[in-house]
Design a protein around this motif. Structure first.
Motif, short mmCIF file in Angstrom:
data_model
loop_
_atom_site.label_atom_id
_atom_site.label_comp_id
_atom_site.label_asym_id
_atom_site.label_seq_id
_atom_site.Cartn_x
_atom_site.Cartn_y
_atom_site.Cartn_z
N PHE A 29 0.82 -1.22 0.00
CA PHE A 29 0.00 0.00 0.00
C PHE A 29 0.85 1.26 0.00
O PHE A 29 0.57 2.22 -0.72
CB PHE A 29 -0.91 -0.03 1.22
N SER A 30 1.90 1.28 0.79
CA SER A 30 2.67 2.51 0.99
C SER A 30 3.40 2.96 -0.27
O SER A 30 3.86 4.11 -0.33
CB SER A 30 3.68 2.31 2.13
N ARG A 31 3.51 2.11 -1.28
CA ARG A 31 4.20 2.48 -2.51
C ARG A 31 3.28 3.13 -3.55
O ARG A 31 3.73 3.58 -4.60
CB ARG A 31 4.84 1.26 -3.15
N TYR A 32 1.98 3.15 -3.28
CA TYR A 32 1.02 3.56 -4.28
C TYR A 32 0.20 4.77 -3.87
O TYR A 32 -0.26 4.86 -2.72
CB TYR A 32 0.06 2.41 -4.59
N GLY A 33 0.00 5.69 -4.83
CA GLY A 33 -1.03 6.69 -4.64
C GLY A 33 -2.38 6.00 -4.65
O GLY A 33 -2.49 4.84 -5.03
N MET A 34 -3.40 6.70 -4.21
CA MET A 34 -4.74 6.15 -4.15
C MET A 34 -5.73 7.18 -4.66
O MET A 34 -5.48 8.39 -4.60
CB MET A 34 -5.10 5.74 -2.72
N GLY A 35 -6.87 6.68 -5.14
CA GLY A 35 -7.88 7.59 -5.65
C GLY A 35 -9.28 7.21 -5.18
O GLY A 35 -9.53 6.06 -4.80
N TRP A 36 -10.14 8.21 -5.19
CA TRP A 36 -11.58 8.02 -4.95
C TRP A 36 -12.33 8.50 -6.18
O TRP A 36 -12.03 9.57 -6.73
CB TRP A 36 -12.06 8.81 -3.73
N PHE A 37 -13.32 7.71 -6.58
CA PHE A 37 -14.18 8.05 -7.70
C PHE A 37 -15.62 7.85 -7.26
O PHE A 37 -15.89 7.22 -6.23
CB PHE A 37 -13.86 7.15 -8.90
N ILE A 51 -4.49 10.96 -3.88
CA ILE A 51 -3.38 11.29 -3.01
C ILE A 51 -2.14 10.56 -3.49
O ILE A 51 -2.22 9.42 -3.96
CB ILE A 51 -3.73 10.94 -1.54
N SER A 52 -1.00 11.20 -3.39
CA SER A 52 0.25 10.59 -3.81
C SER A 52 0.68 9.50 -2.85
O SER A 52 0.15 9.36 -1.75
CB SER A 52 1.34 11.66 -3.92
N TRP A 53 1.69 8.74 -3.26
CA TRP A 53 2.12 7.60 -2.44
C TRP A 53 2.68 8.04 -1.09
O TRP A 53 2.54 7.33 -0.09
CB TRP A 53 3.16 6.76 -3.19
N ARG A 72 -4.32 9.42 4.16
CA ARG A 72 -3.94 8.01 4.21
C ARG A 72 -3.20 7.69 5.49
O ARG A 72 -2.54 8.56 6.08
CB ARG A 72 -3.08 7.64 3.00
N ASP A 73 -3.30 6.44 5.92
CA ASP A 73 -2.58 5.94 7.07
C ASP A 73 -1.87 4.68 6.61
O ASP A 73 -2.49 3.61 6.51
CB ASP A 73 -3.54 5.65 8.23
N ASN A 74 -0.58 4.81 6.31
CA ASN A 74 0.15 3.66 5.77
C ASN A 74 0.31 2.54 6.79
O ASN A 74 0.45 1.38 6.41
CB ASN A 74 1.51 4.11 5.26
N ALA A 75 0.28 2.87 8.07
CA ALA A 75 0.38 1.84 9.09
C ALA A 75 -0.87 0.95 9.10
O ALA A 75 -0.81 -0.21 9.50
CB ALA A 75 0.58 2.46 10.46
N LYS A 76 -1.99 1.52 8.65
CA LYS A 76 -3.25 0.77 8.63
C LYS A 76 -3.66 0.35 7.23
O LYS A 76 -4.74 -0.23 7.04
CB LYS A 76 -4.37 1.61 9.26
#
Length: 126
Positions: A29-37, A51-53, A72-76
């Motif tokens: 997860f922590s290597r990737y940006g994420m999106g909402w649509f 959001i960026s990685w 984002r919460d990379n720990a979760k």
């Protein structure tokens, strides 16, 4: 196998708030940006936020600026979408997505994403 699972949708009155969550499993997860649509009945899928990685860069649909916040919460292994001052036109099924490319900026184009959640319904009453 990457899996995305959204939660937090529901029925809210105009002016109210909701916080959507998207839990990701099976990937780094922590290597990737994420999106909402989102997709409303009879309409095409629309970019909402990304959001960026690293989390330092974000992007929003114009109608969401000042009302929506992606984080984002990379720990979760979780990405969030805080939505305030909701409007009836925000009614849609909301999807989170992970792009093909890692270490990227916020992406607006849905074709850049290859992993999608099942969606969560948001209904805003007037």
């Amino acid at each position: 196998q990457v899996q995305l699972s959204e939660s937090g949708g529901g029925l809210v009155q105009a002016g109210g708030s909701l916080r959507l969550s998207c839990a990701v499993s099976g990937g780094t997860f922590s290597r990737y940006g994420m999106g909402w649509f989102r997709q409303a009945p009879g309409k095409d899928r629309e970019f909402v936020a990304a959001i960026s990685w690293r989390g330092g860069d974000t992007d929003y649909v114009d109608s969401g600026k000042g009302r929506f916040t992606i984080s984002r919460d990379n720990a979760k292994n979780t990405v969030y979408l805080q939505m305030d001052t909701l409007r009836p036109e925000d009614t849609a099924v909301y999807y989170c997505a992970m792009p093909r490319g890692s270490y990227g900026p916020p992406f607006r184009l849905p074709e850049l994403y290859n992993h999608w959640g099942q969606g969560t319904q948001v209904t805003v009453s007037s």
